[in-house]
Scaffold this active site. Structure first.
Site, PDB file in Angstrom:
ATOM      1  N   HIS A 117       1.061  -1.306  -0.117  1.00 13.57           N
ATOM      2  CA  HIS A 117       0.348  -0.157   0.103  1.00 13.57           C
ATOM      3  C   HIS A 117       0.891   1.604   0.191  1.00 13.57           C
ATOM      4  CE1 HIS A 117      -2.898  -3.093   1.605  1.00 13.57           C
ATOM      5  NE2 HIS A 117      -3.517  -1.675   0.717  1.00 13.57           N
ATOM      6  N   ASN A 118       1.055   1.728  -1.265  1.00 11.40           N
ATOM      7  CA  ASN A 118       2.535   3.028  -1.606  1.00 11.40           C
ATOM      8  C   ASN A 118       1.924   3.539  -2.509  1.00 11.40           C
ATOM      9  OD1 ASN A 118       3.775   1.405  -4.024  1.00 11.40           O
ATOM     10  ND2 ASN A 118       4.714   0.278  -2.056  1.00 11.40           N
ATOM     11  N   ASP A 175      -6.089   5.293  -1.154  1.00  8.92           N
ATOM     12  CA  ASP A 175      -5.611   4.246  -0.369  1.00  8.92           C
ATOM     13  C   ASP A 175      -4.316   5.587   0.623  1.00  8.92           C
ATOM     14  OD1 ASP A 175      -6.570   1.667   0.310  1.00  8.92           O
ATOM     15  OD2 ASP A 175      -5.124   1.469  -1.580  1.00  8.92           O
ATOM     16  N   GLN A 196      -3.240 -16.727  -2.968  1.00  9.24           N
ATOM     17  CA  GLN A 196      -3.989 -15.918  -4.204  1.00  9.24           C
ATOM     18  C   GLN A 196      -4.885 -16.882  -4.864  1.00  9.24           C
ATOM     19  OE1 GLN A 196      -2.409 -12.727  -5.453  1.00  9.24           O
ATOM     20  NE2 GLN A 196      -1.812 -12.868  -3.226  1.00  9.24           N
TER      21      GLN A 196
END
Length: 320
Positions: A46-47, A87, A247
């Protein structure tokens, strides 16, 4: 890097938004730098690169003919801004973690869409501070702020079924009227939801990197929980939750149902067909890796990381 700022400046130009909304280029740049710098570069997933990735996907979805033919400049600007900021200031842990550690954000937003509310309010704060839209009438900026909230809040994964059921109903009844602002906004929400989780629909090498990054973030949370003697959250236990199993579950229960409906909406466009093909191939590769892991479970490596030899074997195999 500077990927988010560069991409957004380019896309605002390409879509004619700077001219249409009479935006000041310096102010736009300043606002985008604020957004980019409010992402935590130490987060594996989350960047700001994730934000740029989602924004690039959103741009592609906004160009799908079924949607593009109806979109106004306002819709396009909202879609791109929401993608870029969806985000912002993400702490690298999920909502249950914030709730059980009694984080101030959890009490502020009363345990409901805690992160998404924070991303939205942070974005509004930066919009106001930058004065990017200060030259527009107050009712216009208020509407933009509210719609940004509605878009960003739609990315809450806890609301997945709510949106899927509504989308299925619209598609089955063929009652989407994209001339209506309300229906266009709903499809913008769906487009953003798709963009946010589209990593499994990209080519394997890129998709695999994102998968490893998101799982690394999960495992870091699990380590924190262990350190604070809290119960380890689902998917966050590196000893039990392997990357392939995480996944496969994510693709089966979250990604596939949404993208199959998205393809139903867009029709068989090259992009939708490509994404579904990549999704199926990637899932087959994760299944193959899971099978190999089970076969070699006597080895000490339970991390789920894909080793070089496994990668080579995978690339040599035919996937459907």
């Amino acid at each position: 890097g500077n990927s988010l700022v560069t991409l957004l400046c380019h896309l605002f130009n390409v879509h004619g938004l700077i001219h249409h909304f009479q935006l000041d280029m310096v102010t736009l740049h300043r606002f985008l730098v604020m957004v980019q710098e409010d992402y935590h570069s130490q987060n594996p997933y989350h960047n700001a690169v994730h934000a740029a990735d989602v924004t690039q996907a959103m741009h592609c979805y906004l160009r799908e003919p079924k949607l593009a033919n109806f979109l106004t400049p306002s819709d396009i600007m909202l879609g791109l801004l929401a993608a870029a900021a969806h985000d912002v200031d993400h702490p690298g842990v999920n909502q249950p973690f914030l709730i059980k550690t009694k984080h101030h954000l959890a009490s502020l937003y009363q345990n409901v869409s805690v992160l998404e509310n924070h991303h939205w309010r942070s974005t509004v704060g930066m919009l106001r501070e930058s004065r990017l839209l200060a030259h527009l009438p107050k009712e216009v900026t208020q509407d933009i702020e509210q719609q940004l909230g509605s878009l960003i809040l739609a990315t809450d994964i806890n609301r997945q079924n709510e949106f899927l059921i509504r989308l299925k109903s619209h598609l089955d009844n063929q009652d989407l009227r994209l001339e209506d602002a309300q229906d266009r906004h709903f499809m913008l929400q769906i487009a953003l939801k798709c963009a946010d989780i589209c990593n499994p629909c990209r080519l394997w090498d890129l998709s695999k990197q994102w998968s490893e990054r998101v799982c690394e973030e999960f495992y870091r949370q699990g380590d924190l929980e262990q350190k604070f003697e809290l119960e380890i959250s689902p998917l966050c236990n590196q000893q039990k939750d392997t990357i392939p199993s995480i996944q496969i579950g994510f693709m089966t229960y979250i990604v596939e149902p949404l993208f199959e409906r998205w393809a139903q909406f867009t029709g068989d466009t090259p992009l939708s067909e490509n994404m579904l093909n990549h999704l199926r191939r990637n899932k087959a590769k994760w299944r193959s890796l899971l099978h190999k892991q089970h076969s070699s479970s006597r080895s000490n490596d339970h991390s789920g990381q894909v080793t070089g030899s496994q990668e080579q074997t995978l690339n040599e195999e035919e996937t459907p």
